[in-house]
Design a protein around this motif. Structure first.
Motif, PDB file in Angstrom:
ATOM      1  N   THR A  93     -89.150  63.471 -58.436  1.00  0.00           N
ATOM      2  CA  THR A  93     -89.171  64.847 -57.919  1.00  0.00           C
ATOM      3  C   THR A  93     -89.689  64.888 -56.486  1.00  0.00           C
ATOM      4  N   ALA A  94     -90.756  64.127 -56.216  1.00  0.00           N
ATOM      5  CA  ALA A  94     -91.338  64.114 -54.875  1.00  0.00           C
ATOM      6  C   ALA A  94     -90.354  63.555 -53.854  1.00  0.00           C
ATOM      7  N   VAL A  95     -89.599  62.530 -54.246  1.00  0.00           N
ATOM      8  CA  VAL A  95     -88.596  61.960 -53.338  1.00  0.00           C
ATOM      9  C   VAL A  95     -87.533  63.005 -53.004  1.00  0.00           C
ATOM     10  N   ILE A  96     -87.032  63.691 -54.026  1.00  0.00           N
ATOM     11  CA  ILE A  96     -85.990  64.699 -53.809  1.00  0.00           C
ATOM     12  C   ILE A  96     -86.525  65.865 -52.990  1.00  0.00           C
ATOM     13  N   ASP A  97     -87.749  66.317 -53.305  1.00  0.00           N
ATOM     14  CA  ASP A  97     -88.348  67.428 -52.559  1.00  0.00           C
ATOM     15  C   ASP A  97     -88.578  67.073 -51.088  1.00  0.00           C
ATOM     16  N   ALA A  98     -88.735  65.779 -50.804  1.00  0.00           N
ATOM     17  CA  ALA A  98     -88.923  65.341 -49.417  1.00  0.00           C
ATOM     18  C   ALA A  98     -87.604  65.255 -48.662  1.00  0.00           C
ATOM     19  N   GLY A  99     -86.495  65.615 -49.325  1.00  0.00           N
ATOM     20  CA  GLY A  99     -85.191  65.590 -48.676  1.00  0.00           C
ATOM     21  C   GLY A  99     -84.537  64.227 -48.662  1.00  0.00           C
ATOM     22  N   LEU A 100     -85.021  63.310 -49.523  1.00  0.00           N
ATOM     23  CA  LEU A 100     -84.468  61.961 -49.593  1.00  0.00           C
ATOM     24  C   LEU A 100     -83.554  61.831 -50.806  1.00  0.00           C
ATOM     25  N   THR A 101     -82.636  60.869 -50.742  1.00  0.00           N
ATOM     26  CA  THR A 101     -81.758  60.585 -51.880  1.00  0.00           C
ATOM     27  C   THR A 101     -82.489  59.691 -52.857  1.00  0.00           C
ATOM     28  N   TRP A 102     -82.512  60.111 -54.102  1.00  0.00           N
ATOM     29  CA  TRP A 102     -83.156  59.339 -55.174  1.00  0.00           C
ATOM     30  C   TRP A 102     -82.090  58.505 -55.870  1.00  0.00           C
ATOM     31  N   VAL A 103     -82.259  57.177 -55.853  1.00  0.00           N
ATOM     32  CA  VAL A 103     -81.288  56.282 -56.492  1.00  0.00           C
ATOM     33  C   VAL A 103     -81.733  56.063 -57.932  1.00  0.00           C
ATOM     34  N   GLY A 104     -81.381  57.014 -58.771  1.00  0.00           N
ATOM     35  CA  GLY A 104     -81.772  56.973 -60.169  1.00  0.00           C
ATOM     36  C   GLY A 104     -81.354  58.251 -60.851  1.00  0.00           C
TER      37      GLY A 104
END
Length: 660
Positions: A93-104
């Motif tokens: 969630t933190a990765v996505i909220d930071a505007g990054l693509t989550w590979v998972g």
């Protein structure tokens, strides 16, 4: 599209992801602890960011530090690897909220499957078969039973309980280990299936609604509930493969799965299937699926993360057979005790490729020659994978490559792996999760005891050749040469668990081996002729059969690789310095770690085999047992105390009298 990917992990899996990134043109970012600053994965990344500290809690488990590293390095995507935060919904969630693509997979899927109890309830509604399960230990009436951690995986926190008397201690131990490994001590209990097989289905899902099964892996051979040998395709009874595919796809569709994942099952002897767990990440054993399908699973993870549809519409056919073993820094003969040290040499013959789908022998390692193996992380050094047209040929090739590998400086489980692959039961496909418990003979070293004198002789001759080659004058003279016959040369070695062997030999003026013996010996020594002796190579004719021994020295350590096995010896000084004498009954720490719990008190009488304390190292608990009946006279390390190798953990006095 992803342009710069941060891998929030370390070691072998970081190198694996970087390999695919290089192939598809994606830049890479490594994060590393202070302990990993010189690791191969850091050197291979395009960018690297330091995480101050050494323990996982200080580094690879810090969401804030990982996101800060991504921002600092300009990453636009994060791959979690496996372990650490790979199945942490908060991190995703933190990765996505930071505007990054989550590979998972989506965070909600990770959360749903991360709690094993919630996952069982959810997938039972989708028709996936389940084992009887209890959350209250007082309600368990069906034994044997298996205590499991509700969070995490990898076998940590798992205990088999044979009867009600052992349940309370098993639950307490599982809670401690689970809390230490995952930060969550919640446990549950399942019925334990004797001689069950651990089989699993690799699934892939995309954002367009496709969920595919990519074949079945058999991961039944395990130690401490952690996989040791994995293979694909699993050798299964008629109709089981289809049932597994259907159940795995149903599980994936029930949670709208996206990305690479694995649905694990227990296959009972009667053919019944039971769901174990869904791992919402790439598995350690994914290379065997890649070898038999030709797919790059990391490449497909990146494709799906970018929103693209999967490029295949059905389960691909399996071609040939692939077997993977986990090469670990541990001593299986000492309860899988983890090992530390420096890898002076790490070489495998015939490697066809690394970190990518490969036909033949594949090596995915987190280490190289010169790497330091410490206590902070998992003990796995590498995965060695062999693909061949048939299962038998894959097993033979893999066993041969392992047996010929040169692994110097750190104790490994190599000999056990070779014996497993060559055992008649494995060859016949007769495997289950209790395989190693039933076959204690597989724990014997590859090198027969009767061959140790010859190995010691080769080590002594190689060391003598090295000294002659380095001599400032008369280097061409044979070692120990005299004008008249003299006393034999003597070299003493330490080996194994505190054992010693002495080699006596004499060379004639032509450099031939005139006589030799060892103490202790093994009866009448064979007839041996010296063909060649260099610092790195000793060739002996032994009863008419020529054998070559490869010799490497690092300080006082001598590593000998021969046709029948390998040995590590330590040359002892001729005139040893005096050392402080330890109290009789002292138990020493076999490796650095922390005393997680002391179970006895000073003055307490104990019996041989009683649990004295628990040492935690390399993410696992290791029991320290009383070696004899006696009285505990010293406990110098309290709960939570850190120790180095060789530190005194306890003293058990075999005297019958309790000290005043």
């Amino acid at each position: 599209m992803i342009t710069r990917l941060l891998v929030a992990n370390r070691g072998e899996i970081a190198r694996r992801v970087f390999a695919t990134c290089r192939a598809v043109g994606v830049q890479t970012v490594a994060v590393h602890s202070d302990a990993d600053a010189g690791a191969p994965f850091v050197a291979e990344a395009d960018h690297a960011v330091r995480l101050p500290g050494a323990s996982p809690a200080e580094t690879y488990l810090r969401i804030d530090l990982l996101l800060a590293a991504a921002r600092r390095a300009g990453a636009d995507a994060v791959h979690p690897g496996y372990g650490f935060l790979a199945e942490n919904a908060e991190f995703a969630t933190a990765v996505i909220d930071a505007g990054l693509t989550w590979v998972g997979p989506p965070p909600k899927v990770i959360a749903a499957m991360g709690d094993k109890l919630a996952a069982k309830a959810l997938l039972a509604e989708a028709g996936v078969p389940m084992l009887p399960t209890w959350t209250d230990p007082d309600q368990v009436t069906d034994f044997p039973a298996l205590v499991k951690a509700a969070a995490g995986g990898g076998g940590r926190g798992m205990r088999v309980v044979r009867d009600a008397d052992g349940l309370a201690e098993a639950v307490a131990g599982a809670r401690r280990e689970a809390a230490s490994a995952f930060g969550d001590g919640t446990i549950f209990i399942e019925r334990y299936v004797e001689r069950g097989r651990h089989v699993e289905v690799q699934i892939l899902g995309d954002t367009h609604g496709t969920v595919l099964a990519l074949g079945v892996r058999d991961c039944s051979i395990q130690r401490r509930h952690q996989k040791v040998v994995e293979e694909a395709p699993g050798v299964l009874p008629e109709g089981v493969r289809q049932r597994l595919h259907e159940a795995a796809v149903a599980a994936g569709r029930a949670v709208d799965y996206v990305g690479a994942g694995t649905v694990e099952f227990l296959l009972a002897p009667a053919g019944d299937l039971y769901f174990l767990e869904m791992n919402t990440r790439l598995q350690v054993e994914h290379p065997v699926t890649e070898a038999t399908t030709g797919l790059d699973l990391v490449g497909l993870q990146l494709l799906v993360a970018e929103g693209e549809p999967l490029p295949l519409a059905a389960t691909p056919p399996a071609e040939g057979h692939a077997i993977e073993v986990r090469l670990c820094a541990e001593d299986p003969t000492q309860g899988y005790r983890p090992a530390t040290g420096t890898l002076h040499r790490f070489a495998f013959p015939g490697v066809a490729g690394e970190f990518a789908p490969t036909r033949g022998l594949r090596l995915d390692s987190g280490v190289l020659a010169g790497s330091v193996v410490g206590v902070h992380y998992d003990s796995m050094l590498a995965k060695v994978i062999a693909w061949a047209p048939t299962r038998a040929s894959a097993a033979r090739a893999l066993a041969g490559a392992l047996a010929r590998a040169e692994l110097h400086g750190v104790t490994t489980n190599r000999d056990l792996l070779v014996r497993i692959l060559r055992s008649p039961e494995f060859t016949a496909g007769e495997v289950d999760t209790g395989f190693l418990d039933r076959h204690p003979e597989l724990f014997a070293p590859l090198l027969p005891a009767g061959q140790l004198p010859l190995v010691a002789l080769a080590a002594a001759l190689g060391c003598a050749a090295a000294r002659r080659a380095a001599a400032p004058v008369l280097a061409g003279l044979p070692s120990g040469w005299r004008n008249v016959p003299a006393f034999p040369q003597v070299t003493r070695f330490a080996w194994g668990e505190g054992e010693e062997i002495e080699v006596r030999y004499r060379l004639d003026r032509a450099g031939r081996l005139a006589e030799w013996s060892t103490s202790p010996g093994t009866g009448s020594p064979p007839q041996v002729s010296l063909i060649e002796a260099t610092p790195a190579r000793v060739v002996l004719d032994i009863d008419g059969v020529r054998r070559t021994f490869r010799v490497q020295r690092s300080g006082a350590e001598i590593f000998v690789d021969g046709p029948d096995g390998a040995a590590s010896l330590t040359e002892l000084p001729r005139l040893p310095l005096p050392t402080a004498e330890l109290a009789a009954g002292s138990l020493l720490a076999p490796l650095p770690g922390a005393v997680s719990r002391v179970h006895v008190e000073v003055g307490q009488r104990v019996a041989a085999g009683d649990l004295l304390l628990t040492l935690e190292a390399m993410k696992l608990e290791h029991p320290v047992l009383a070696p004899t009946d006696g009285v505990v006279t010293e406990l110098p390390v309290p709960d939570g105390g850190q120790v180095d190798t060789g530190a005194v953990l306890a003293v058990v006095n075999p005297s019958q009298e309790v000290p005043a």
